[in-house]
Every structure is written in structure tokens, then in C-alpha cells.
Design a protein around this motif. Structure first.
Motif, PDB file in Angstrom:
ATOM      1  N   ARG A  21       0.830  -1.207   0.000  1.00 58.16           N
ATOM      2  CA  ARG A  21       0.000   0.000   0.000  1.00 58.16           C
ATOM      3  C   ARG A  21       0.865   1.257   0.000  1.00 58.16           C
ATOM      4  O   ARG A  21       0.559   2.231  -0.700  1.00 58.16           O
ATOM      5  CB  ARG A  21      -0.957  -0.019   1.203  1.00 58.16           C
ATOM      6  CG  ARG A  21      -2.047  -1.086   1.080  1.00 58.16           C
ATOM      7  CD  ARG A  21      -3.101  -0.941   2.158  1.00 58.16           C
ATOM      8  NE  ARG A  21      -2.608  -1.303   3.481  1.00 58.16           N
ATOM      9  CZ  ARG A  21      -2.689  -2.517   4.009  1.00 58.16           C
ATOM     10  NH1 ARG A  21      -3.231  -3.507   3.313  1.00 58.16           N
ATOM     11  NH2 ARG A  21      -2.241  -2.750   5.238  1.00 58.16           N
ATOM     12  N   ALA A  22       1.964   1.239   0.769  1.00 55.66           N
ATOM     13  CA  ALA A  22       2.872   2.385   0.769  1.00 55.66           C
ATOM     14  C   ALA A  22       3.455   2.598  -0.632  1.00 55.66           C
ATOM     15  O   ALA A  22       3.566   3.737  -1.100  1.00 55.66           O
ATOM     16  CB  ALA A  22       3.994   2.159   1.780  1.00 55.66           C
ATOM     17  N   TYR A  23       3.823   1.513  -1.279  1.00 52.72           N
ATOM     18  CA  TYR A  23       4.379   1.584  -2.640  1.00 52.72           C
ATOM     19  C   TYR A  23       3.398   2.266  -3.592  1.00 52.72           C
ATOM     20  O   TYR A  23       3.791   3.131  -4.392  1.00 52.72           O
ATOM     21  CB  TYR A  23       4.690   0.167  -3.110  1.00 52.72           C
ATOM     22  CG  TYR A  23       5.076   0.033  -4.562  1.00 52.72           C
ATOM     23  CD1 TYR A  23       6.319   0.446  -5.023  1.00 52.72           C
ATOM     24  CD2 TYR A  23       4.191  -0.533  -5.485  1.00 52.72           C
ATOM     25  CE1 TYR A  23       6.677   0.303  -6.356  1.00 52.72           C
ATOM     26  CE2 TYR A  23       4.533  -0.686  -6.817  1.00 52.72           C
ATOM     27  CZ  TYR A  23       5.771  -0.261  -7.248  1.00 52.72           C
ATOM     28  OH  TYR A  23       6.115  -0.400  -8.565  1.00 52.72           O
ATOM     29  N   ASN A  24       2.139   1.919  -3.514  1.00 57.00           N
ATOM     30  CA  ASN A  24       1.136   2.505  -4.406  1.00 57.00           C
ATOM     31  C   ASN A  24       0.993   4.009  -4.161  1.00 57.00           C
ATOM     32  O   ASN A  24       0.883   4.799  -5.107  1.00 57.00           O
ATOM     33  CB  ASN A  24      -0.206   1.800  -4.222  1.00 57.00           C
ATOM     34  CG  ASN A  24      -0.182   0.388  -4.785  1.00 57.00           C
ATOM     35  OD1 ASN A  24       0.541   0.096  -5.740  1.00 57.00           O
ATOM     36  ND2 ASN A  24      -0.974  -0.503  -4.210  1.00 57.00           N
ATOM     37  N   TYR A  25       0.974   4.417  -2.889  1.00 54.40           N
ATOM     38  CA  TYR A  25       0.898   5.853  -2.576  1.00 54.40           C
ATOM     39  C   TYR A  25       2.140   6.585  -3.080  1.00 54.40           C
ATOM     40  O   TYR A  25       2.046   7.691  -3.638  1.00 54.40           O
ATOM     41  CB  TYR A  25       0.767   6.064  -1.064  1.00 54.40           C
ATOM     42  CG  TYR A  25      -0.576   5.667  -0.479  1.00 54.40           C
ATOM     43  CD1 TYR A  25      -1.762   6.198  -0.977  1.00 54.40           C
ATOM     44  CD2 TYR A  25      -0.653   4.782   0.601  1.00 54.40           C
ATOM     45  CE1 TYR A  25      -2.995   5.853  -0.425  1.00 54.40           C
ATOM     46  CE2 TYR A  25      -1.868   4.423   1.149  1.00 54.40           C
ATOM     47  CZ  TYR A  25      -3.043   4.957   0.637  1.00 54.40           C
ATOM     48  OH  TYR A  25      -4.252   4.611   1.187  1.00 54.40           O
ATOM     49  N   ILE A  26       3.308   5.998  -2.867  1.00 49.15           N
ATOM     50  CA  ILE A  26       4.560   6.629  -3.287  1.00 49.15           C
ATOM     51  C   ILE A  26       4.624   6.751  -4.795  1.00 49.15           C
ATOM     52  O   ILE A  26       5.058   7.785  -5.331  1.00 49.15           O
ATOM     53  CB  ILE A  26       5.764   5.824  -2.729  1.00 49.15           C
ATOM     54  CG1 ILE A  26       5.866   6.048  -1.221  1.00 49.15           C
ATOM     55  CG2 ILE A  26       7.061   6.230  -3.413  1.00 49.15           C
ATOM     56  CD1 ILE A  26       6.850   5.126  -0.523  1.00 49.15           C
ATOM     57  N   CYS A  27       4.197   5.718  -5.510  1.00 55.58           N
ATOM     58  CA  CYS A  27       4.178   5.785  -6.982  1.00 55.58           C
ATOM     59  C   CYS A  27       3.280   6.898  -7.459  1.00 55.58           C
ATOM     60  O   CYS A  27       3.620   7.638  -8.409  1.00 55.58           O
ATOM     61  CB  CYS A  27       3.712   4.442  -7.554  1.00 55.58           C
ATOM     62  SG  CYS A  27       4.927   3.126  -7.489  1.00 55.58           S
ATOM     63  N   LYS A  28       2.141   7.084  -6.807  1.00 54.07           N
ATOM     64  CA  LYS A  28       1.209   8.135  -7.208  1.00 54.07           C
ATOM     65  C   LYS A  28       1.852   9.509  -7.057  1.00 54.07           C
ATOM     66  O   LYS A  28       1.727  10.368  -7.932  1.00 54.07           O
ATOM     67  CB  LYS A  28      -0.059   8.048  -6.362  1.00 54.07           C
ATOM     68  CG  LYS A  28      -1.153   9.026  -6.781  1.00 54.07           C
ATOM     69  CD  LYS A  28      -2.439   8.809  -5.998  1.00 54.07           C
ATOM     70  CE  LYS A  28      -3.526   9.763  -6.442  1.00 54.07           C
ATOM     71  NZ  LYS A  28      -4.791   9.560  -5.681  1.00 54.07           N
ATOM     72  N   PHE A  29       2.589   9.694  -5.958  1.00 55.70           N
ATOM     73  CA  PHE A  29       3.251  10.991  -5.749  1.00 55.70           C
ATOM     74  C   PHE A  29       4.370  11.205  -6.762  1.00 55.70           C
ATOM     75  O   PHE A  29       4.482  12.259  -7.380  1.00 55.70           O
ATOM     76  CB  PHE A  29       3.821  11.074  -4.328  1.00 55.70           C
ATOM     77  CG  PHE A  29       4.546  12.365  -4.064  1.00 55.70           C
ATOM     78  CD1 PHE A  29       3.863  13.466  -3.546  1.00 55.70           C
ATOM     79  CD2 PHE A  29       5.902  12.500  -4.339  1.00 55.70           C
ATOM     80  CE1 PHE A  29       4.526  14.679  -3.314  1.00 55.70           C
ATOM     81  CE2 PHE A  29       6.574  13.697  -4.121  1.00 55.70           C
ATOM     82  CZ  PHE A  29       5.878  14.782  -3.602  1.00 55.70           C
ATOM     83  N   SER A  30       5.221  10.200  -6.933  1.00 54.42           N
ATOM     84  CA  SER A  30       6.390  10.361  -7.808  1.00 54.42           C
ATOM     85  C   SER A  30       5.968  10.574  -9.256  1.00 54.42           C
ATOM     86  O   SER A  30       6.597  11.348  -9.990  1.00 54.42           O
ATOM     87  CB  SER A  30       7.330   9.156  -7.698  1.00 54.42           C
ATOM     88  OG  SER A  30       6.698   7.960  -8.104  1.00 54.42           O
ATOM     89  N   GLU A  31       4.893   9.913  -9.678  1.00 48.54           N
ATOM     90  CA  GLU A  31       4.400  10.097 -11.059  1.00 48.54           C
ATOM     91  C   GLU A  31       3.857  11.493 -11.272  1.00 48.54           C
ATOM     92  O   GLU A  31       3.981  12.065 -12.361  1.00 48.54           O
ATOM     93  CB  GLU A  31       3.341   9.042 -11.375  1.00 48.54           C
ATOM     94  CG  GLU A  31       3.907   7.624 -11.496  1.00 48.54           C
ATOM     95  CD  GLU A  31       2.821   6.553 -11.467  1.00 48.54           C
ATOM     96  OE1 GLU A  31       1.623   6.936 -11.383  1.00 48.54           O
ATOM     97  OE2 GLU A  31       3.167   5.369 -11.526  1.00 48.54           O
ATOM     98  N   GLY A  32       3.254  12.062 -10.220  1.00 50.15           N
ATOM     99  CA  GLY A  32       2.688  13.403 -10.347  1.00 50.15           C
ATOM    100  C   GLY A  32       3.688  14.507 -10.130  1.00 50.15           C
ATOM    101  O   GLY A  32       3.388  15.678 -10.333  1.00 50.15           O
TER     102      GLY A  32
END
Length: 351
Positions: A338-349
Motif C-alpha cells: 500500500r505504501a508503494y502505491n501511494y509513493i508511486c502516485k506521488f512520484s508520477e505526479g
């Protein structure tokens, strides 16, 4: 500048395992940065190097080197390159190859020390973990500094100590685990952007195989499967075998406890700076904190304490306990996913 025979940099902060950290490379970054007047703390060094988000497990054997920071990414130099960006310094490394001579290492060290810059080295005393070289004698044949293993009994035969605590050793080249030198006085670079830093975090967290190592989220499965392999925990298992099992299990716990704690702190700092993404960043931090909570409130009590004595080894060997650990590992994996998914969302944006 004329080469000197002896030089020493006094006042470089000590690097040692303790409550403030247990990952040598970021500890060395913090020490060198403080000496050089840079405001880089352990949390930033852990997170921006990627080490806070690492986990690796060798599927081929019980490997005491599973938690080495060099395994953070699939490129073994990347954790060091990212760590130097956390220091806002250009990356300059001298790796030991079959062609490398002792004199090459000596020249590198002397040049850096002579202009007032400590050197980060891998090895010198003990395994190829990071340490700090703060001085030299006899033109670089004898080195001084801080190493997390310098007070271990098994290494006392090859070292002496300065009055201020620095180790002194002339046997560093004979140690085959002396593998690299990293300069700290290189050209200044801009800091990593949050998007870059969390892009690296996502890369470290991503589940994948690299050779025989399961890395990132996939490492949880390999760790769990190793604990559930009953033949690796025979009822009449001798103590050296249990020591090896306990070391690998305990190292993974320490890696996560230290790493995810500082990863969460870093994410909460970013949440204050980026209010538009604060919810995602704080949510990711909460997931990482969930991992440390499982370790401290469930895994350590199940072992009977944080120590790694015979009592803890015997508890680890019990099949019923290993099955409980397996369930805890699966829950920690879910937190990291779940942390990975949140982090990916931030880094992509924010790339």
C-alpha cells in the motif's frame, strides 16, 4: 599540493550502531555531512539514498549479507550515487578490481584528506560495510577513522586506537572486503527533487528478482518461505546453525525497523511541504509505521526480546512460532504494498 606522510581530521562524528541508526552508509553520510557543515541528517540520508525502502532475501541460501545497502537497487552503485546526492555532492567512487593497486587507494585517500575531506570506504575492518576514513600515516599505508565493527572482539588483533577513539589499522588492504572508496569533497549538486527521491524509493520497493535475491516487496515471500522450511530448522539443530538463522531473521527485522521508521519520517516531512499531496504522503507514512509496529509489538515479544541470544534462537526454531512469524511477514508485506502505491502516485505526479 605536496603529498604529506601523515594527516588527520579531528572532530568527525563517531559512526557506531545504536538507537540512532543501524545502516552504516547513511550513518557515514550523516557523520561526513556534519563535519563538512552540511545539514543532512540520518532520516534524509536513509530516505534519499533509497536504503530506508530496501529489503532483500537470498533465495539460494541463508545469507548474512541480505541487508547490505548495496542490494537496495539492482545497480550496486546506485545506493551510493543517491546517497551522495542526498549530501548534494557529485558521485566519485574508486572500486577495487583485479587491476587496482594498493597505491591507487592510498593516493585517493591522501588527496581527499589533505584538502580536509573525510572518505567513505567499504570494508577496511570487517565486512564490506561503509566506514569513514579520517586520517592516514606513512603516506596512506596506515589509516584512521570510524568503523561500526572496530570494537568487535574478532577484529581487535589488527587494530589500535587513537585517544579520541578513531581506529588505526595497517592491514586494511589485506582485507578482501575492502572494495571501494567514495569522495565527499566533490562538486556541489542540487538536491534531489521529491519526485526523484520517491521515484527511487518506489524502485527499491518494487518486487523483483535480481540474480538469486528477491528484492523489495517480493523479499517478504522469500523470507516467509525460508521460515516455513522445516528441514532448515531440525529438532536437533546445533547452535551455529541457529545463529545463522537468527542472524538472517533478526537482520531483516532491523532493516525494516530502522528503514521504514525513517522512511515514514521523511514522508511526513514532505507532506508538510506539499499540502496538495499530504493525504497520500501521510497515508504512505502510516503504512510504513504499521510495519515497525508489528516488529516491536508482535515479533520481538514472540522472540522473547530484541536480543539474539540462545533463548531467542530456540524460540525462532519452534514450528508454531515460525508460522506466526510468517503471518506477521505477510501483513508487513501488505503495508509495504500500500505504501508503494501511494509513493508511486506521488512520484508520477511530481516527476
Amino acid at each position: 599540493m605536496e603529498k604529506q606522510d601523515n594527516a588527520i581530521l579531528y572532530g568527525v562524528p563517531k559512526v557506531a550502531y545504536g538507537q540512532d541508526g543501524c545502516t552504516p552508509f547513511p550513518m557515514c553520510i550523516q557523520s561526513c555531512a556534519k563535519y563538512l557543515g552540511l545539514r543532512i541528517d540520518y532520516t534524509r540520508a536513509m530516505a534519499e539514498s533509497g536504503a530506508a525502502f530496501r529489503l532483500a532475501w537470498n533465495t539460494a541460501c541463508w545469507d548474512g549479507g541480505n541487508v547490505d545497502a548495496v542490494l537496495t537497487f539492482d545497480d550496486p552503485d546506485k545506493v551510493f550515487r543517491c546517497g551522495m546526492r542526498a549530501m548534494e555532492r557529485e558521485f566519485k567512487i574508486l572500486n577495487r578490481t583485479p587491476e587496482t593497486k594498493k597505491e591507487d587507494f592510498m593516493d585517493f585517500i591522501c588527496r581527499e584528506i589533505d584538502v580536509g575531506n573525510p572518505v567513505i570506504a567499504l570494508g577496511i575492518i570487517g565486512p564490506p560495510e561503509a566506514c569513514v576514513i579520517t586520517g592516514y600515516r606513512d603516506g596512506g599505508k596506515v589509516l584512521m577513522g570510524w568503523n561500526v565493527f572496530q570494537e568487535y572482539p574478532e577484529y581487535q588483533g589488527s587494530i589500535r586506537f587513537e585517544k579520541n577513539g578513531y581506529f588505526i589499522t595497517g592491514d586494511w588492504w589485506e582485507n578482501p572486503d575492502t572494495t571501494a572508496l567514495i569522495a565527499t569533497g566533490t562538486e556541489s549538486l542540487p538536491p534531489l527533487t521529491p519526485g526523484e527521491a520517491l521515484g527511487n524509493a518506489a524502485e527499491a520497493l518494487e518486487g523483483r528478482m535480481c540474480g538469486t535475491y528477491a528484492k523489495g516487496i517480493l523479499a517478504y515471500d522469500a523470507w516467509r518461505d525460508a521460515l516455513l522450511c522445516d528441514r532448515d530448522f531440525p529438532e536437533d539443530g546445533v547452535l551455529p546453525l541457529l545463529v545463522e538463522r537468527m542472524m538472517c531473521h533478526g537482520d531483516a527485522m532491523d532493516c525494516l525497523s530502522d528503514g521504514r521508521c525513517h522512511g515514514a519520517k521523511y514522508l511526513r516531512r514532505l507532506a508538510e511541504q506539499y499540502p496538495a499531496m499530504a493525504w497520500e504522503l501521510n497515508a504512505a507514512a502510516g503504512e510504513l509505521e504499521g510495519i515497525t509496529e508489528i516488529i516491536w509489538k508482535e515479533m520481538i515479544p514472540l522472540l522473547g526480546g530484541w536480543e539474539r541470544g540462545e533463548a531467542q534462537m530456540r524460540r525462532l526454531a519452534r514450528a508454531e512460532n515460525r508460522r506466526l512469524f510468517a503471518g506477521q511477514i505477510e501483513r508487513m508485506k501488505a503495508h509495504d504494498e500500500r505504501a508503494y502505491n501511494y509513493i508511486c502516485k506521488f512520484s508520477e505526479g511530481n516527476s
